[in-house]
Enzyme design. Structure first.
Site, PDB file in Angstrom:
ATOM      1  N   GLU A   1       3.579  -7.300  11.753  1.00 19.20           N
ATOM      2  CA  GLU A   1       4.595  -8.369  11.828  1.00 19.20           C
ATOM      3  C   GLU A   1       4.884  -8.861  13.246  1.00 19.20           C
ATOM      4  O   GLU A   1       6.045  -8.951  13.664  1.00 19.20           O
ATOM      5  CB  GLU A   1       5.902  -7.883  11.159  1.00 19.20           C
ATOM      6  CG  GLU A   1       5.707  -7.466   9.714  1.00 19.20           C
ATOM      7  CD  GLU A   1       6.946  -6.849   9.082  1.00 19.20           C
ATOM      8  OE1 GLU A   1       8.020  -6.842   9.699  1.00 19.20           O
ATOM      9  OE2 GLU A   1       6.829  -6.352   7.945  1.00 19.20           O
TER      10      GLU A   1
ATOM     11  N   GLU B   1       1.267  -4.471   0.366  1.00 21.17           N
ATOM     12  CA  GLU B   1       2.640  -4.066   0.014  1.00 21.17           C
ATOM     13  C   GLU B   1       3.148  -4.887  -1.171  1.00 21.17           C
ATOM     14  O   GLU B   1       4.212  -5.491  -1.123  1.00 21.17           O
ATOM     15  CB  GLU B   1       3.584  -4.277   1.215  1.00 21.17           C
ATOM     16  CG  GLU B   1       3.119  -3.616   2.490  1.00 21.17           C
ATOM     17  CD  GLU B   1       4.097  -3.768   3.650  1.00 21.17           C
ATOM     18  OE1 GLU B   1       5.249  -4.172   3.415  1.00 21.17           O
ATOM     19  OE2 GLU B   1       3.699  -3.475   4.788  1.00 21.17           O
TER      20      GLU B   1
ATOM     21  N   ASP C   1       0.852  -8.338   7.963  1.00 21.59           N
ATOM     22  CA  ASP C   1       2.008  -9.241   8.097  1.00 21.59           C
ATOM     23  C   ASP C   1       2.415  -9.811   6.741  1.00 21.59           C
ATOM     24  O   ASP C   1       1.685  -9.667   5.755  1.00 21.59           O
ATOM     25  CB  ASP C   1       1.686 -10.380   9.072  1.00 21.59           C
ATOM     26  CG  ASP C   1       2.916 -10.856   9.847  1.00 21.59           C
ATOM     27  OD1 ASP C   1       4.047 -10.716   9.349  1.00 21.59           O
ATOM     28  OD2 ASP C   1       2.742 -11.386  10.969  1.00 21.59           O
TER      29      ASP C   1
HETATM   30  O1  G3I Z   1      16.483   8.038   6.766  1.00 20.64           O
HETATM   31  C1  G3I Z   1      17.777   7.476   6.539  1.00 20.64           C
HETATM   32  C2  G3I Z   1      18.650   8.468   5.893  1.00 20.64           C
HETATM   33  O2  G3I Z   1      18.854   9.542   6.783  1.00 20.64           O
HETATM   34  C3  G3I Z   1      19.957   7.794   5.507  1.00 20.64           C
HETATM   35  O3  G3I Z   1      20.760   8.688   4.801  1.00 20.64           O
HETATM   36  C4  G3I Z   1      19.706   6.567   4.654  1.00 20.64           C
HETATM   37  C5  G3I Z   1      20.980   5.823   4.316  1.00 20.64           C
HETATM   38  O4  G3I Z   1      20.735   4.445   4.088  1.00 20.64           O
HETATM   39  O5  G3I Z   1      18.870   5.698   5.362  1.00 20.64           O
HETATM   40  C6  G3I Z   1      17.621   6.278   5.614  1.00 20.64           C
HETATM   41  O6  G3I Z   1      16.762   5.378   6.256  1.00 20.64           O
HETATM   42  C7  G3I Z   1      16.311   4.278   5.492  1.00 20.64           C
HETATM   43  C8  G3I Z   1      14.801   4.396   5.289  1.00 20.64           C
HETATM   44  O7  G3I Z   1      14.302   3.228   4.670  1.00 20.64           O
HETATM   45  C9  G3I Z   1      14.417   5.600   4.452  1.00 20.64           C
HETATM   46  O8  G3I Z   1      14.950   5.499   3.196  1.00 20.64           O
HETATM   47  C10 G3I Z   1      16.667   3.017   6.222  1.00 20.64           C
HETATM   48  O9  G3I Z   1      18.084   2.865   6.232  1.00 20.64           O
HETATM   49  C11 G3I Z   1      16.017   1.827   5.571  1.00 20.64           C
HETATM   50  O10 G3I Z   1      16.216   0.679   6.401  1.00 20.64           O
HETATM   51  C12 G3I Z   1      14.539   2.062   5.436  1.00 20.64           C
HETATM   52  O11 G3I Z   1      13.974   0.948   4.746  1.00 20.64           O
HETATM   53  C13 G3I Z   1      12.569   0.817   4.823  1.00 20.64           C
HETATM   54  C14 G3I Z   1      12.229  -0.518   5.472  1.00 20.64           C
HETATM   55  O12 G3I Z   1      10.811  -0.662   5.493  1.00 20.64           O
HETATM   56  C15 G3I Z   1      12.724  -0.601   6.909  1.00 20.64           C
HETATM   57  O13 G3I Z   1      12.347  -1.805   7.480  1.00 20.64           O
HETATM   58  C16 G3I Z   1      12.004   0.850   3.413  1.00 20.64           C
HETATM   59  O14 G3I Z   1      12.198   2.157   2.864  1.00 20.64           O
HETATM   60  C17 G3I Z   1      10.513   0.521   3.437  1.00 20.64           C
HETATM   61  O15 G3I Z   1      10.070   0.337   2.102  1.00 20.64           O
HETATM   62  C18 G3I Z   1      10.293  -0.772   4.199  1.00 20.64           C
HETATM   63  O16 G3I Z   1       8.900  -1.024   4.270  1.00 20.64           O
HETATM   64  C19 G3I Z   1       8.531  -2.217   4.978  1.00 20.64           C
HETATM   65  C20 G3I Z   1       7.137  -1.996   5.540  1.00 20.64           C
HETATM   66  O17 G3I Z   1       7.118  -0.853   6.331  1.00 20.64           O
HETATM   67  C21 G3I Z   1       6.688  -3.220   6.354  1.00 20.64           C
HETATM   68  N1  G3I Z   1       6.780  -4.438   5.586  1.00 20.64           N
HETATM   69  C22 G3I Z   1       8.059  -4.675   4.945  1.00 20.64           C
HETATM   70  C23 G3I Z   1       8.463  -3.482   4.085  1.00 20.64           C
HETATM   71  C24 G3I Z   1       9.716  -3.765   3.338  1.00 20.64           C
HETATM   72  O18 G3I Z   1      10.791  -3.935   4.231  1.00 20.64           O
END
Ligand code: G3I
Length: 377
Positions: A155, A293, A214
């Protein structure tokens, strides 16, 4: 025909749901496993996270998929929360477990503006450049031999993308600005941080296939900028390699990952053509393409919405298969971003092939046999 297939699938899954528990193996006939159905076309992937390592999620993962991408555990803030201290154990366990279960493992992701610790991009330009090289060398080196393909850079281009790309060379004007992404500090006049990342990754793990990944690549201008970037980096790389080894013709950026996070409201004939043209334009560069994805949201899970979602899945899988026939099987993988609606990052928008009770949705049957599903409409 489709009704019969649908009925047979439905019966075996209902039986499964009734009989399967964590202690009992989950049985699906070989010919109903998604990876088997697409064995001659491309890998069928999904994500892996700690929830998916046990119980019914693990059974579904092993049964239907032959490739995995760690949803979060291989991102920089998980692997290197602090300078000089890597935390590899969770990712190592996941990767080793998946390999032991016969999965192809994708590395995601080395360089991204999100989910990256501040220390990596803090300091002078020289320090940030050194951090980039060291991080990639250490991480890709650590996993060397276990990773089939790396999303090296994720990205890097602007969103929303409003830059007109009017020729076949321009791309740098479309990159995220210094305010949006600190990795820009690692760029010099001679080489962007993106090219440096790819060169470093090639040295660290020469066996891994290197991808740029991306979203929003159905925006023709953004897609053109990415194609120009791929061409620019590869042209320079190949010219250098030929000086030292005339037979050496391997690209540096070997693949582009199209994330494919779609929504039903976006889908229409015009955008179907955009998707098709876009994939073809990337394939014409001679590189490989993967759908990295995939998920398709719907506003609610009424029967008509589930039908409409299933049709989009069918149309896309049918398109991927047909394009593959035309372009030497260079669509290498289709990875779903989540097993079921309840654990998806887009929970509440019902985007996956399995519902919140881990039962297959119409979308699952559509993906299992897209042609029949489409013909039935
Ligand atoms: O690890 C913490 C945990 O300690 C806490 O209790 C919890 C509470 O919300 O948050 C946890 O972290 C989260 C993490 O996922 C693990 O679950 C983050 O807040 C959350 O923002 C994070 O989201 C991920 C996201 O990327 C971040 O940008 C999604 O799981 C994941 O599916 C998503 O994947 C991305 C790809 O890598 C790139 N392309 C877009 C795609 C979707 O956003």
């Amino acid at each position: 025909m489709f009704k019969k297939i649908f009925a047979a699938f439905a019966v075996s899954f209902v039986l499964l749901a009734a009989s399967c528990s964590e202690s009992e193996p989950y049985f699906v006939p070989e010919e109903e496993k998604l990876w088997k159905i697409y064995e001659n076309d491309f890998l069928i992937g999904n994500i892996v996270n700690s929830t998916y390592l046990s119980g019914m999620h693990f059974q579904l993962l092993k049964t239907h998929y032959n490739a995995v991408t760690c949803e979060n555990d291989m991102k920089p803030n998980y692997l290197a929360p602090a300078r000089n201290s890597y935390t590899f154990s969770a990712a190592d366990n996941m990767v080793n477990n998946m390999i032991a279960n016969g999965m192809t493992v994708i590395g995601h992701t080395l360089v991204w503006h999100s989910q990256s610790p501040a220390w990596l991009t803090s300091g002078t330009n020289e320090q940030v450049r050194a951090n980039l090289v060291k991080y990639i060398t250490d991480v890709a080196g650590h996993f060397r031999g276990r990773i089939h393909a790396w999303d090296v850079v994720n990205e890097a281009f602007l969103y929303p993308f409003n830059v007109p790309i009017t020729n076949d060379t321009e791309w740098k004007s479309g990159l995220r600005t210094a305010e949006q992404i600190n990795w820009n500090k690692a760029s010099t006049d001679e080489m962007t941080y993106i090219e440096l990342a790819f060169r470093t990754a090639r040295t660290a793990d020469p066996g891994a296939i290197l991808y740029y990944n991306d979203f929003d690549l159905n925006n023709p201008s953004k897609a053109k900028a990415v194609r120009n970037m791929v061409n620019d980096i590869n042209t320079r790389w190949l010219a250098e390699q030929r000086e030292t080894d005339p037979d050496y013709d391997r690209f540096l950026v070997e693949g582009v990952g199209l994330q494919t996070h779609y929504g039903l409201s976006w889908w229409n004939a015009g955008n179907f053509n955009n998707v098709k043209n876009n994939i073809e334009n990337f394939l014409r560069l001679g590189i490989e393409v993967s759908i990295t994805e995939m998920d398709i949201t719907i506003p609610n899970n009424t029967s008509s919405m589930l039908d409409a979602q299933a049709l989009v899945y069918a149309q896309l899988f049918d398109l991927y298969v047909r394009l593959n026939e035309q372009y030497d099987n260079r669509i290498k993988r289709v990875t779903m971003w989540g097993i079921d609606d309840n654990t998806s990052w887009r929970r509440g928008q019902f985007p996956c092939l399995f519902n919140e009770n881990l039962q297959p949705k119409k979308a699952f049957y559509a993906v299992s046999n897209p042609q029949s599903f489409i013909n039935r409409q």
